[in-house]
Write a protein that holds these residues in place. Structure first.
Motif, PDB file in Angstrom:
ATOM      1  N   ILE A   1      35.813  44.931  38.746  1.00  0.00           N
ATOM      2  CA  ILE A   1      35.679  46.102  37.876  1.00  0.00           C
ATOM      3  C   ILE A   1      37.015  46.472  37.249  1.00  0.00           C
ATOM      4  CG2 ILE A   1      35.167  48.582  37.865  1.00  0.00           C
ATOM      5  CD1 ILE A   1      33.091  47.959  40.075  1.00  0.00           C
ATOM      6  N   TYR A   2      38.068  46.452  38.039  1.00  0.00           N
ATOM      7  CA  TYR A   2      39.395  46.826  37.533  1.00  0.00           C
ATOM      8  C   TYR A   2      39.847  45.859  36.444  1.00  0.00           C
ATOM      9  CZ  TYR A   2      44.108  48.818  37.842  1.00  0.00           C
ATOM     10  OH  TYR A   2      45.286  49.455  37.566  1.00  0.00           O
ATOM     11  N   ASN A   3      39.666  44.568  36.682  1.00  0.00           N
ATOM     12  CA  ASN A   3      40.114  43.566  35.712  1.00  0.00           C
ATOM     13  C   ASN A   3      39.276  43.567  34.447  1.00  0.00           C
ATOM     14  OD1 ASN A   3      42.099  42.758  37.497  1.00  0.00           O
ATOM     15  ND2 ASN A   3      40.925  41.073  38.335  1.00  0.00           N
ATOM     16  N   LYS A   4      37.971  43.795  34.593  1.00  0.00           N
ATOM     17  CA  LYS A   4      37.093  43.758  33.434  1.00  0.00           C
ATOM     18  C   LYS A   4      37.241  44.999  32.567  1.00  0.00           C
ATOM     19  CE  LYS A   4      34.932  39.841  34.288  1.00  0.00           C
ATOM     20  NZ  LYS A   4      35.041  38.673  33.381  1.00  0.00           N
ATOM     21  N   ILE A   5      37.334  46.160  33.191  1.00  0.00           N
ATOM     22  CA  ILE A   5      37.354  47.419  32.435  1.00  0.00           C
ATOM     23  C   ILE A   5      38.759  47.745  31.946  1.00  0.00           C
ATOM     24  CG2 ILE A   5      36.970  49.905  32.589  1.00  0.00           C
ATOM     25  CD1 ILE A   5      34.679  49.376  34.469  1.00  0.00           C
ATOM     26  N   LEU A   6      39.742  47.698  32.845  1.00  0.00           N
ATOM     27  CA  LEU A   6      41.100  48.082  32.476  1.00  0.00           C
ATOM     28  C   LEU A   6      41.905  46.940  31.881  1.00  0.00           C
ATOM     29  CD1 LEU A   6      42.047  50.383  35.477  1.00  0.00           C
ATOM     30  CD2 LEU A   6      41.085  51.019  33.269  1.00  0.00           C
TER      31      LEU A   6
ATOM     32  N   ASP B   1      45.903  43.538  35.843  1.00  0.00           N
ATOM     33  CA  ASP B   1      45.885  43.200  37.257  1.00  0.00           C
ATOM     34  C   ASP B   1      46.560  44.290  38.083  1.00  0.00           C
ATOM     35  OD1 ASP B   1      44.663  40.756  36.703  1.00  0.00           O
ATOM     36  OD2 ASP B   1      46.591  39.768  36.348  1.00  0.00           O
ATOM     37  N   ALA B   2      46.214  44.332  39.359  1.00  0.00           N
ATOM     38  CA  ALA B   2      46.830  45.277  40.291  1.00  0.00           C
ATOM     39  C   ALA B   2      46.845  44.629  41.668  1.00  0.00           C
ATOM     40  CB  ALA B   2      46.077  46.605  40.301  1.00  0.00           C
TER      41      ALA B   2
ATOM     42  N   TYR C   1      42.644  47.593  44.209  1.00  0.00           N
ATOM     43  CA  TYR C   1      41.303  47.032  44.057  1.00  0.00           C
ATOM     44  C   TYR C   1      40.343  47.634  45.086  1.00  0.00           C
ATOM     45  CZ  TYR C   1      43.380  43.386  41.096  1.00  0.00           C
ATOM     46  OH  TYR C   1      44.021  42.694  40.106  1.00  0.00           O
ATOM     47  N   TYR C   2      40.797  47.710  46.328  1.00  0.00           N
ATOM     48  CA  TYR C   2      39.910  48.251  47.359  1.00  0.00           C
ATOM     49  C   TYR C   2      39.617  49.725  47.127  1.00  0.00           C
ATOM     50  CZ  TYR C   2      37.851  49.625  51.730  1.00  0.00           C
ATOM     51  OH  TYR C   2      36.990  50.133  52.662  1.00  0.00           O
ATOM     52  N   LEU C   3      40.595  50.479  46.701  1.00  0.00           N
ATOM     53  CA  LEU C   3      40.386  51.896  46.428  1.00  0.00           C
ATOM     54  C   LEU C   3      39.300  52.091  45.377  1.00  0.00           C
ATOM     55  CD1 LEU C   3      44.116  52.974  46.364  1.00  0.00           C
ATOM     56  CD2 LEU C   3      42.435  53.733  48.017  1.00  0.00           C
TER      57      LEU C   3
END
Length: 354
Positions: A295-300, A303-304, A309-311
């Motif tokens: 979700i993080y990579n697709k929407i924002l 990378d992090a 990612y877990y949060l």
């Protein structure tokens, strides 16, 4: 749903940025930079005078940000003062929150007192919840405010629509709002009854989310290779890991019960029960990590780290779990996926190497 989303976001922010204190760093001010330009820190009285290229994530008793932030500011503490400009969003929780600079995105804040100072400009929307909210700046987007008392200054202007829940608010409010104004005046007694009726569900949601966050972050911190490896197995073979987890959930308890009635199998039976309980406890952690990464990579589109990612994944799953007729099936699927992947990971590690 919106209130639960914001509550979840604020909760995971508070827990995440409070992690340095668990290592005994509460008595010193800490600010650490990453190679991508982000900065994380906390302390008793932390003042940031330098510019931050990326995101700024802070927690502490008193936080004062005088430099500019190139992306989002995320903070939790007793007193938060943002004097510099923030190019992205502000997400904050605290006793007192004061925004004196300009904000390029949205402002989402929960606190006892919230101030949007004069000469400050918010390019996006504001989503505020607090005991007392004072607005004296310019908001170019929409507003959603829930408060006991809303005060507005001479310079306040909101160009979009305003949705307000409040006991007290200015009589000339419509003159300062360019769009539609929807006001719900909440009676204090009625609000107390509603809060009492919803108290148990809200409390359960908060406790469940905090427990999930604490467990996952501890596992990722102590055993990053294990959690990442299990998540990769879920990603590569979701059907196989799901079926393996489903059959393990049925077969292992039966095997344990059978062994319990044998002469020498009771110790193995107890061990299987304990390992299964442990597996079920941590099974969803890799699944949430994987979901958060996707979700993080697709929407924002950036990378992090595993913690972030877990949060994201944990908060989203906590919200999804609350959806009627959908939450429980999703919970079960995540459980068997994680359990199957854990068994597969252990089996791979147990193979003899040539």
């Amino acid at each position: 749903m919106k209130k639960k989303l914001i509550s979840g976001l604020i909760l995971f922010i508070i827990l995440f940025v409070s992690l340095p204190y668990s290592a005994g760093a509460a008595d010193e001010d800490i600010l650490k930079h990453t190679s991508s330009g982000n900065a994380f820190g906390g302390g008793e009285n932390l003042q940031i005078d330098q510019d931050i290229q990326g995101d700024l994530v802070l927690a502490g008793s008193r936080l004062e940000i005088n430099g500019n932030t190139g992306d989002d500011f995320i903070g939790a503490g007793g007193e938060l003062i943002v004097n510099g400009d923030v190019s992205g969003n502000i997400i904050a929780a605290g006793g007192l929150i004061r925004v004196n600079g300009n904000v390029g995105g949205d402002v989402a804040a929960v606190g006892g007192q919230i101030f949007l100072s004069r000469d400050s400009v918010v390019e996006g929307d504001i989503l505020l919840g607090g005991g007392e909210v004072t607005l004296d700046g310019t908001v170019n987007g929409n507003g959603d405010v829930s408060t006991g008392t809303l005060r507005t200054g001479d310079n306040f202007e909101l160009k979009g629509n305003l949705s307000l829940q409040a006991d007290n608010y200015p009589s000339d409010l419509e003159n300062k709002v360019g769009g539609n104004v929807n006001v719900t005046q909440v009676n204090a007694t009625e609000e107390q009854y509603e809060s009492a009726a919803e108290g148990f569900s809200v409390f359960s949601f908060i406790i469940g989310l905090l427990a999930s966050l604490a467990l996952g972050l501890i596992l990722i911190y102590l055993f990053p290779g294990f959690v990442s490896g299990v998540a990769e197995l879920v990603k590569d073979s979701p059907l196989k890991t799901g079926l393996l987890g489903f059959f393990a959930l049925i077969f292992l308890p039966i095997l344990s019960i059978i062994l319990l009635f044998t002469i020498f199998g009771w110790t193995l039976s107890v061990l299987i029960f304990l390992l299964l309980a442990l597996g079920l406890l941590i099974a969803t952690v890799p699944v949430k990590l994987l979901a958060g990464e996707v979700i993080y990579n697709k929407i924002l589109k950036k990378d992090a780290g595993k913690m972030v990612y877990y949060l994201v994944g944990a908060v989203i799953f906590a919200i999804v779990y609350e959806i009627p007729f959908v939450g429980e099936p999703i919970r079960f699927i995540a459980l068997i996926l994680g359990l199957g992947a854990i068994i597969a990971w252990l089996a791979i590690r147990a193979r003899p190497t040539s």
